[in-house]
Design a protein around this motif. Structure first.
Motif, short mmCIF file in Angstrom:
data_model
loop_
_atom_site.label_atom_id
_atom_site.label_comp_id
_atom_site.label_asym_id
_atom_site.label_seq_id
_atom_site.Cartn_x
_atom_site.Cartn_y
_atom_site.Cartn_z
N UNK A 213 0.75 -1.24 -0.06
CA UNK A 213 -0.05 0.61 -0.01
C UNK A 213 0.86 0.95 -0.01
N UNK A 214 2.00 1.26 0.79
CA UNK A 214 2.64 2.82 0.04
C UNK A 214 4.06 2.68 -0.50
N UNK A 215 4.28 1.43 -1.80
CA UNK A 215 5.06 1.41 -2.65
C UNK A 215 5.16 1.87 -3.32
N UNK A 216 4.25 3.17 -3.95
CA UNK A 216 3.64 4.10 -4.99
C UNK A 216 4.09 5.64 -4.06
N UNK A 217 4.14 5.39 -3.12
CA UNK A 217 3.75 6.86 -2.45
C UNK A 217 5.67 6.78 -1.85
N UNK A 218 5.99 6.20 -1.60
CA UNK A 218 7.16 5.84 -1.31
C UNK A 218 8.51 6.36 -2.43
N UNK A 219 8.88 5.05 -3.30
CA UNK A 219 9.68 5.62 -4.65
C UNK A 219 8.63 6.68 -5.66
N UNK A 220 7.51 6.95 -5.53
CA UNK A 220 7.16 7.58 -7.12
C UNK A 220 6.68 8.97 -6.19
#
Length: 319
Positions: A213-220
């Motif tokens: 759930x945090x992948x996009x906000x963390x890396x994009x």
């Protein structure tokens, strides 16, 4: 708990896995992602004890798998991408054979796995006659035979049709309620549906390790806004959108239904612009378009997907 500490493995001069470290808690469903040749399968085979690391340690529940190999393997069920099944055996005989090889009570375990993996209709069929979906189920039943605490699945839905994929995914979700599951797959939508955490491996190293759930906000770092409006010209619409986006560069795209709406006349244009992921410009666009008297047909925000994250982290491309 599974823990890898500074694990490396080479094949000749090729370093398939290069100093990776991570831990997986009991009860997690983890997606292991990476391009072909990134080191995913090698990592899984080292966890199962099939391959030995050149460097580093792998422990299960605090015990090095090399020092307690037999007990460690008893805790693991592994289904490779192409499950090695005996095609000339009927399903029931095959599962009874696997049970006998593993010292499991077949009279109790085989009927349970038959129900759990949905094999009732094919128990008396030859494995060679089964669809790929049913062969995957037989492979999964094999992996579950000794009721393992850890289940490792390599491309579990590869080659299945949409109905079979849905059935296998539901089964994995159910299994994940009572055991640790590691899934390697190229289907990124599958990871979003099944996995609470994602580990991305690229060139033998860990490129990302994050809750799904945090992948996009963390890396994009970016998203895109699409606007379809009736304007005096496409150039004016582009200029207006770019002005509101700050430092974004807008690009035109075709609107399939433009001619239908205007009875063959041009005037409906599509424009897409990149913006910072945390910046919201849609209200400003809607207000300005209205003030100029232009008709607004569509206005949408497209946040970067897991596919975009994967591409960025494994190729070095821009997010």
């Amino acid at each position: 708990m599974i823990e890898l500490a500074h694990v490396s493995r080479s094949f000749g001069s090729f370093r398939a896995v290069d100093d990776i470290s991570f831990s997986i808690r009991t009860g997690e469903i983890v997606g292991l992602l990476g391009p072909n040749g990134a080191g995913k399968t090698t990592t899984m085979r080292m966890i199962t004890g099939f391959l030995t690391p050149d460097e580093g340690t792998i422990t299960i529940d605090g015990r090095d798998i090399r020092e307690d190999e037999r007990d460690s393997k008893r805790k693991i069920g592994y289904m490779p991408e192409s499950a090695p099944l005996y095609g000339d055996m009927i399903v029931e005989d095959y599962l009874n054979y696997v049970a006998s090889m593993q010292g499991v009570n077949a009279a109790e375990r085989v009927p349970f796995l038959c129900r759990t993996c949905g094999l009732s209709e094919v128990m008396h069929k030859n494995i060679a006659e089964l669809s790929r979906g049913y062969r995957q189920r037989v492979g999964l039943a094999h992996a579950l035979m000794n009721d393992p605490e850890i289940l490792i699945l390599d491309e579990p839905t590869s080659g299945l049709d949409p109905n079979q994929i849905g059935e296998v995914r539901n089964l994995i979700k159910e299994l994940g309620k009572t055991r640790t599951v590691i899934i390697s797959t190229h289907i990124l939508g599958e990871v979003e549906m099944l996995c609470g955490r994602v580990i991305i491996i690229s060139h033998g190293k860990i490129a990302a390790d994050s809750p799904t759930s945090e992948l996009a906000s963390r890396y994009m770092r970016s998203a895109s806004v699409s606007v379809i409006a009736a304007a005096p010209s496409q150039k004016e619409l582009i200029q207006e959108v770019e002005k509101l986006s700050g430092n974004g560069t807008a690009a035109a795209f075709d609107v399939p239904y433009a001619e239908t709406l205007l009875n063959g006349k041009s005037g409906i244009y599509g424009v897409r612009v990149s913006v910072d992921a945390d910046k919201e410009i849609r209200p400003d666009i809607a207000k300005n378009v209205s003030e100029k008297g232009w008709a607004l047909y569509e206005l949408s925000l497209q946040r970067n997907s897991l596919e975009d994250v994967f591409r960025t982290l494994t190729t070095g491309g821009e997010a």
